[in-house]
Design a protein around this motif. Structure first.
Motif: not given
Length: 234
Positions: A1-6, A8-10, A12-13, A46
């Motif tokens: 998982m890329s830095t930005d994906s991580r 967004v994943d965290i 977003s919750k 978002k």
């Protein structure tokens, strides 16, 4: 998982309310964009890096329909927006001129822009909603941007909703509005936010059981011990 994906994943919750509390404890009070609200009530949260655009007050020799075709224009700025970014637009709080309409929003959606945030107004609102682009703005206006604003550049520090936003800061937008996380504090928020959300969910369960608030919220040492014990039972 890329830095930005991580990121967004965290995030977003995590609610913007939780984020503002975490940043308050770091001494940051001015991180919530005032007057900026979701265009649609059911917009999902978002998260993305800020891609900034800056307007200044309208000047008649510069704010013309011809300016839309200039090398420095909102049209060209959109073509520089990376996938997953949140376009954050300094609209000077002007709500009588729409900075973006359905065509520009459709192009942003096509480029994978996560959301548009502005302390100005949008126009062609029915069409904007149909594009599917998530929008947080201060209003809706029929006249085009040049009736009240002059576009000057992108990817510069801006003010939006009374808050300083720098390119690549992390933006989080939900039903409570929009919060900026300074790039240097992102790791701090990522570390604390999920646990804070879990703690508050547990506190809500305690409230529903009839537990009195003093010592529960904010949690004192005894409450924190009970919370930690509850996690071990899971």
């Amino acid at each position: 998982m890329s830095t930005d994906s991580r990121i967004v994943d965290i995030l977003s919750k995590v609610t913007t309310a939780t984020i503002t509390t975490i940043l308050l404890k770091k001494g940051l009070r001015n991180v919530w964009l005032r007057g900026v609200a979701p265009l649609k009530a059911d917009q999902p949260r978002k998260v993305g890096r800020a891609f900034t655009l800056r307007f200044v007050p309208m000047r008649e020799d510069l704010a013309t329909p011809e300016s839309w075709s200039a090398p420095i224009s909102t049209r060209v700025g959109i073509e520089h927006m990376p996938e997953g970014c949140i376009a954050v637009v300094d609209g000077n709080g002007v709500t009588h001129a729409g900075i973006f309409g359905d065509i520009l929003c459709a192009r942003m959606k096509q480029r994978g822009v996560a959301a548009l945030v502005t302390d100005g107004a949008v126009r062609d609102v029915a069409g904007v909603r149909e594009t599917g682009l998530a929008v947080w703005s201060q209003g809706i206006a029929s006249p085009p941007s040049v009736t009240g604003l002059t576009f000057v550049n992108w990817q510069e520090p801006i003010g939006c909703g009374g808050v300083a936003v720098f390119p690549n800061d992390i933006m989080v937008a939900d039903g409570d509005g929009v919060v900026v996380i300074p790039a240097a504090l992102v790791d701090h928020v990522l570390e604390l936010a999920p646990e804070q959300e879990q703690l508050e969910a547990w506190i809500m369960q305690e409230v529903e059981k009839g537990t009195p608030l003093p010592g529960l919220y904010p949690a004192n040492a005894e409450t924190k011990a009970r919370y930690e014990a509850s996690k071990k039972k899971l």
